[in-house]
Design a protein around this motif. Structure first.
Motif, PDB file in Angstrom:
ATOM      1  N   ILE A 142      73.973  24.026  -4.555  1.00  0.00           N
ATOM      2  CA  ILE A 142      75.139  24.385  -3.743  1.00  0.00           C
ATOM      3  C   ILE A 142      76.241  23.342  -3.890  1.00  0.00           C
ATOM      4  O   ILE A 142      77.411  23.673  -4.129  1.00  0.00           O
ATOM      5  CB  ILE A 142      74.740  24.532  -2.262  1.00  0.00           C
ATOM      6  CG1 ILE A 142      73.636  25.588  -2.100  1.00  0.00           C
ATOM      7  CG2 ILE A 142      75.954  24.879  -1.421  1.00  0.00           C
ATOM      8  CD1 ILE A 142      74.008  26.967  -2.572  1.00  0.00           C
ATOM      9  N   VAL A 143      75.866  22.079  -3.761  1.00  0.00           N
ATOM     10  CA  VAL A 143      76.864  21.003  -3.831  1.00  0.00           C
ATOM     11  C   VAL A 143      77.505  20.941  -5.212  1.00  0.00           C
ATOM     12  O   VAL A 143      78.729  20.786  -5.338  1.00  0.00           O
ATOM     13  CB  VAL A 143      76.223  19.648  -3.462  1.00  0.00           C
ATOM     14  CG1 VAL A 143      77.178  18.496  -3.766  1.00  0.00           C
ATOM     15  CG2 VAL A 143      75.841  19.630  -1.989  1.00  0.00           C
ATOM     16  N   ARG A 144      76.694  21.072  -6.249  1.00  0.00           N
ATOM     17  CA  ARG A 144      77.242  21.008  -7.608  1.00  0.00           C
ATOM     18  C   ARG A 144      78.295  22.090  -7.827  1.00  0.00           C
ATOM     19  O   ARG A 144      79.367  21.831  -8.386  1.00  0.00           O
ATOM     20  CB  ARG A 144      76.116  21.151  -8.633  1.00  0.00           C
ATOM     21  CG  ARG A 144      76.607  21.040 -10.084  1.00  0.00           C
ATOM     22  CD  ARG A 144      75.466  21.049 -11.074  1.00  0.00           C
ATOM     23  NE  ARG A 144      74.768  22.316 -11.083  1.00  0.00           N
ATOM     24  CZ  ARG A 144      73.496  22.467 -10.756  1.00  0.00           C
ATOM     25  NH1 ARG A 144      72.782  21.424 -10.369  1.00  0.00           N
ATOM     26  NH2 ARG A 144      72.918  23.658 -10.802  1.00  0.00           N
ATOM     27  N   ASN A 145      78.010  23.299  -7.369  1.00  0.00           N
ATOM     28  CA  ASN A 145      78.966  24.391  -7.569  1.00  0.00           C
ATOM     29  C   ASN A 145      80.178  24.270  -6.649  1.00  0.00           C
ATOM     30  O   ASN A 145      81.283  24.676  -7.025  1.00  0.00           O
ATOM     31  CB  ASN A 145      78.264  25.734  -7.380  1.00  0.00           C
ATOM     32  CG  ASN A 145      77.456  26.133  -8.603  1.00  0.00           C
ATOM     33  OD1 ASN A 145      78.011  26.464  -9.644  1.00  0.00           O
ATOM     34  ND2 ASN A 145      76.139  26.073  -8.500  1.00  0.00           N
ATOM     35  N   MET A 146      79.983  23.704  -5.462  1.00  0.00           N
ATOM     36  CA  MET A 146      81.133  23.446  -4.596  1.00  0.00           C
ATOM     37  C   MET A 146      82.057  22.403  -5.215  1.00  0.00           C
ATOM     38  O   MET A 146      83.286  22.515  -5.137  1.00  0.00           O
ATOM     39  CB  MET A 146      80.659  22.985  -3.214  1.00  0.00           C
ATOM     40  CG  MET A 146      80.031  24.081  -2.373  1.00  0.00           C
ATOM     41  SD  MET A 146      79.559  23.515  -0.719  1.00  0.00           S
ATOM     42  CE  MET A 146      81.181  23.345   0.048  1.00  0.00           C
ATOM     43  N   ILE A 147      81.468  21.404  -5.850  1.00  0.00           N
ATOM     44  CA  ILE A 147      82.275  20.370  -6.517  1.00  0.00           C
ATOM     45  C   ILE A 147      83.054  20.980  -7.682  1.00  0.00           C
ATOM     46  O   ILE A 147      84.253  20.724  -7.852  1.00  0.00           O
ATOM     47  CB  ILE A 147      81.373  19.214  -7.004  1.00  0.00           C
ATOM     48  CG1 ILE A 147      80.836  18.422  -5.813  1.00  0.00           C
ATOM     49  CG2 ILE A 147      82.142  18.290  -7.944  1.00  0.00           C
ATOM     50  CD1 ILE A 147      79.804  17.370  -6.177  1.00  0.00           C
ATOM     51  N   LEU A 148      82.383  21.819  -8.482  1.00  0.00           N
ATOM     52  CA  LEU A 148      83.057  22.469  -9.608  1.00  0.00           C
ATOM     53  C   LEU A 148      84.234  23.315  -9.127  1.00  0.00           C
ATOM     54  O   LEU A 148      85.325  23.269  -9.705  1.00  0.00           O
ATOM     55  CB  LEU A 148      82.062  23.350 -10.372  1.00  0.00           C
ATOM     56  CG  LEU A 148      81.052  22.641 -11.274  1.00  0.00           C
ATOM     57  CD1 LEU A 148      80.050  23.646 -11.833  1.00  0.00           C
ATOM     58  CD2 LEU A 148      81.749  21.917 -12.416  1.00  0.00           C
ATOM     59  N   ALA A 149      84.003  24.095  -8.066  1.00  0.00           N
ATOM     60  CA  ALA A 149      85.062  24.955  -7.537  1.00  0.00           C
ATOM     61  C   ALA A 149      86.215  24.131  -6.972  1.00  0.00           C
ATOM     62  O   ALA A 149      87.390  24.462  -7.174  1.00  0.00           O
ATOM     63  CB  ALA A 149      84.492  25.876  -6.460  1.00  0.00           C
ATOM     64  N   THR A 150      85.883  23.052  -6.291  1.00  0.00           N
ATOM     65  CA  THR A 150      86.914  22.191  -5.708  1.00  0.00           C
ATOM     66  C   THR A 150      87.759  21.542  -6.793  1.00  0.00           C
ATOM     67  O   THR A 150      88.996  21.515  -6.708  1.00  0.00           O
ATOM     68  CB  THR A 150      86.267  21.103  -4.828  1.00  0.00           C
ATOM     69  OG1 THR A 150      85.531  21.730  -3.770  1.00  0.00           O
ATOM     70  CG2 THR A 150      87.320  20.188  -4.228  1.00  0.00           C
ATOM     71  N   LYS A 151      87.109  21.023  -7.817  1.00  0.00           N
ATOM     72  CA  LYS A 151      87.837  20.376  -8.914  1.00  0.00           C
ATOM     73  C   LYS A 151      88.732  21.364  -9.656  1.00  0.00           C
ATOM     74  O   LYS A 151      89.784  20.989 -10.186  1.00  0.00           O
ATOM     75  CB  LYS A 151      86.848  19.745  -9.901  1.00  0.00           C
ATOM     76  CG  LYS A 151      85.989  18.626  -9.319  1.00  0.00           C
ATOM     77  CD  LYS A 151      86.798  17.425  -8.907  1.00  0.00           C
ATOM     78  CE  LYS A 151      85.903  16.287  -8.431  1.00  0.00           C
ATOM     79  NZ  LYS A 151      86.683  15.138  -7.907  1.00  0.00           N
ATOM     80  N   ALA A 152      88.310  22.639  -9.696  1.00  0.00           N
ATOM     81  CA  ALA A 152      89.097  23.661 -10.392  1.00  0.00           C
ATOM     82  C   ALA A 152      90.200  24.240  -9.504  1.00  0.00           C
ATOM     83  O   ALA A 152      90.977  25.083  -9.956  1.00  0.00           O
ATOM     84  CB  ALA A 152      88.186  24.781 -10.877  1.00  0.00           C
ATOM     85  N   GLY A 153      90.240  23.815  -8.248  1.00  0.00           N
ATOM     86  CA  GLY A 153      91.276  24.289  -7.341  1.00  0.00           C
ATOM     87  C   GLY A 153      91.066  25.698  -6.837  1.00  0.00           C
ATOM     88  O   GLY A 153      92.025  26.403  -6.520  1.00  0.00           O
ATOM     89  N   ILE A 154      89.796  26.127  -6.760  1.00  0.00           N
ATOM     90  CA  ILE A 154      89.494  27.485  -6.290  1.00  0.00           C
ATOM     91  C   ILE A 154      89.269  27.450  -4.780  1.00  0.00           C
ATOM     92  O   ILE A 154      88.351  26.782  -4.301  1.00  0.00           O
ATOM     93  CB  ILE A 154      88.244  28.043  -6.998  1.00  0.00           C
ATOM     94  CG1 ILE A 154      88.492  28.112  -8.505  1.00  0.00           C
ATOM     95  CG2 ILE A 154      87.887  29.418  -6.450  1.00  0.00           C
ATOM     96  CD1 ILE A 154      87.274  28.477  -9.308  1.00  0.00           C
ATOM     97  N   PRO A 155      90.081  28.165  -4.018  1.00  0.00           N
ATOM     98  CA  PRO A 155      89.959  28.127  -2.557  1.00  0.00           C
ATOM     99  C   PRO A 155      88.887  29.081  -2.032  1.00  0.00           C
ATOM    100  O   PRO A 155      88.426  29.979  -2.746  1.00  0.00           O
ATOM    101  CB  PRO A 155      91.350  28.580  -2.091  1.00  0.00           C
ATOM    102  CG  PRO A 155      91.790  29.530  -3.172  1.00  0.00           C
ATOM    103  CD  PRO A 155      91.212  28.993  -4.457  1.00  0.00           C
ATOM    104  N   GLY A 156      88.512  28.884  -0.785  1.00  0.00           N
ATOM    105  CA  GLY A 156      87.640  29.835  -0.098  1.00  0.00           C
ATOM    106  C   GLY A 156      86.185  29.794  -0.490  1.00  0.00           C
ATOM    107  O   GLY A 156      85.442  30.739  -0.226  1.00  0.00           O
ATOM    108  N   ILE A 157      85.747  28.706  -1.116  1.00  0.00           N
ATOM    109  CA  ILE A 157      84.339  28.596  -1.500  1.00  0.00           C
ATOM    110  C   ILE A 157      83.651  27.645  -0.528  1.00  0.00           C
ATOM    111  O   ILE A 157      83.902  26.440  -0.540  1.00  0.00           O
ATOM    112  CB  ILE A 157      84.184  28.063  -2.941  1.00  0.00           C
ATOM    113  CG1 ILE A 157      84.946  28.938  -3.925  1.00  0.00           C
ATOM    114  CG2 ILE A 157      82.715  27.979  -3.319  1.00  0.00           C
ATOM    115  CD1 ILE A 157      84.436  30.343  -4.031  1.00  0.00           C
ATOM    116  N   ASP A 158      82.805  28.179   0.331  1.00  0.00           N
ATOM    117  CA  ASP A 158      82.060  27.306   1.240  1.00  0.00           C
ATOM    118  C   ASP A 158      80.563  27.484   1.015  1.00  0.00           C
ATOM    119  O   ASP A 158      80.120  28.382   0.295  1.00  0.00           O
ATOM    120  CB  ASP A 158      82.440  27.549   2.703  1.00  0.00           C
ATOM    121  CG  ASP A 158      82.140  28.967   3.166  1.00  0.00           C
ATOM    122  OD1 ASP A 158      81.139  29.549   2.702  1.00  0.00           O
ATOM    123  OD2 ASP A 158      82.898  29.496   3.992  1.00  0.00           O
ATOM    124  N   SER A 159      79.800  26.627   1.641  1.00  0.00           N
ATOM    125  CA  SER A 159      78.358  26.601   1.388  1.00  0.00           C
ATOM    126  C   SER A 159      77.670  27.897   1.804  1.00  0.00           C
ATOM    127  O   SER A 159      76.731  28.351   1.144  1.00  0.00           O
ATOM    128  CB  SER A 159      77.726  25.415   2.118  1.00  0.00           C
ATOM    129  OG  SER A 159      77.921  25.521   3.520  1.00  0.00           O
TER     130      SER A 159
END
Length: 234
Positions: free
Chosen positions: A59-76
């Motif tokens: 979960i954390v790894r994919n949240m980090i990827l999404a955050t770094k890519a600037g993709i909004p609305g992705i939560d755990s």
């Protein structure tokens, strides 16, 4: 004095055991990594994931990827739900990143639905950005003069995003293009019409809308190879 040393050893040993148990069930290092990566998630959430049989690291790894890519609305919670539904979380998040970079208007829910429908959503997004070539070999048609024409076609496609769920796959494209070329060869008066002007055949096939109901959009059809076969009419 020896009693004090024994007590100190017991306390240190107990402390190490406590920390080992703590780090086993409470992923503190992972939480620290998330915080420094700009991901907002609580230590309690990460701990509860273990009891839900959800890998916190996934979960954390994919949240980090999404955050770094600037993709909004992705939560755990969204990621957990997809994982628990037997979805391929890594593929979905990476597909979102591909779509974001290509300015494709796709959100997590749409990607998740495609993934749960059994499609390789990452590959689909990649083909949407970079067209893919489908080889259609072993096409054998018969012109009206009785001469066989053997051909191989290359079909350039890209993903039709809106038809990913429920759309037919690559096998349908191969079958339709192959049958279309056979029909066009059969409509020629002589095999020379095919050999001298194969583009005319592919243009007529393209006009037939062979990609209807499939997950692809056909961009072009090219005859890669033509051979003359047997004279069946002799």
């Amino acid at each position: 004095m020896p009693e004090n040393l024994i007590l100190l050893a017991v306390l240190l040993g107990g402390g190490f055991i406590f920390l080992a148990i703590l780090f086993r069930f409470v992923p503190v290092p992972l939480w620290i990594t998330a915080i420094f990566s700009g991901v907002r998630i609580s230590l309690v959430e990460l701990t509860v994931m273990r009891f839900r049989k959800v890998p916190p690291r996934l979960i954390v790894r994919n949240m980090i990827l999404a955050t770094k890519a600037g993709i909004p609305g992705i939560d755990s919670k969204v990621l957990e739900a997809h994982h628990l539904a037997n979805g391929n979380l890594n593929n979905v998040v990476r597909a979102l990143i591909v779509a974001e970079k290509a300015n494709l208007n796709m959100n997590f829910q749409e990607m998740a639905a495609i993934d749960l429908a059994g499609r390789d959503v990452l590959r689909a997004m990649q083909i949407s950005v970079t067209p893919y070539i489908i080889d259609v070999p072993d096409i054998v048609g018969l012109a009206r003069d009785g001469i066989q024409v053997e051909a191989e076609a290359l079909v350039t496609v890209r993903t039709n995003i809106h038809a990913l769920v429920g759309g037919a796959g690559e096998e349908t494209i191969v079958a339709r293009v192959g049958q279309g070329i056979i029909s066009q060869i059969g409509a020629t008066n002589t095999y020379l019409e095919v050999v001298e002007n194969p583009i005319a055949i592919t243009e007529r096939i393209l006009a037939d809308g062979l990609d209807a109901g499939t997950m692809f959009e056909i961009l072009s059809i090219d005859i890669a190879d033509i051979d003359i076969g047997q004279n069946i009419g002799a």
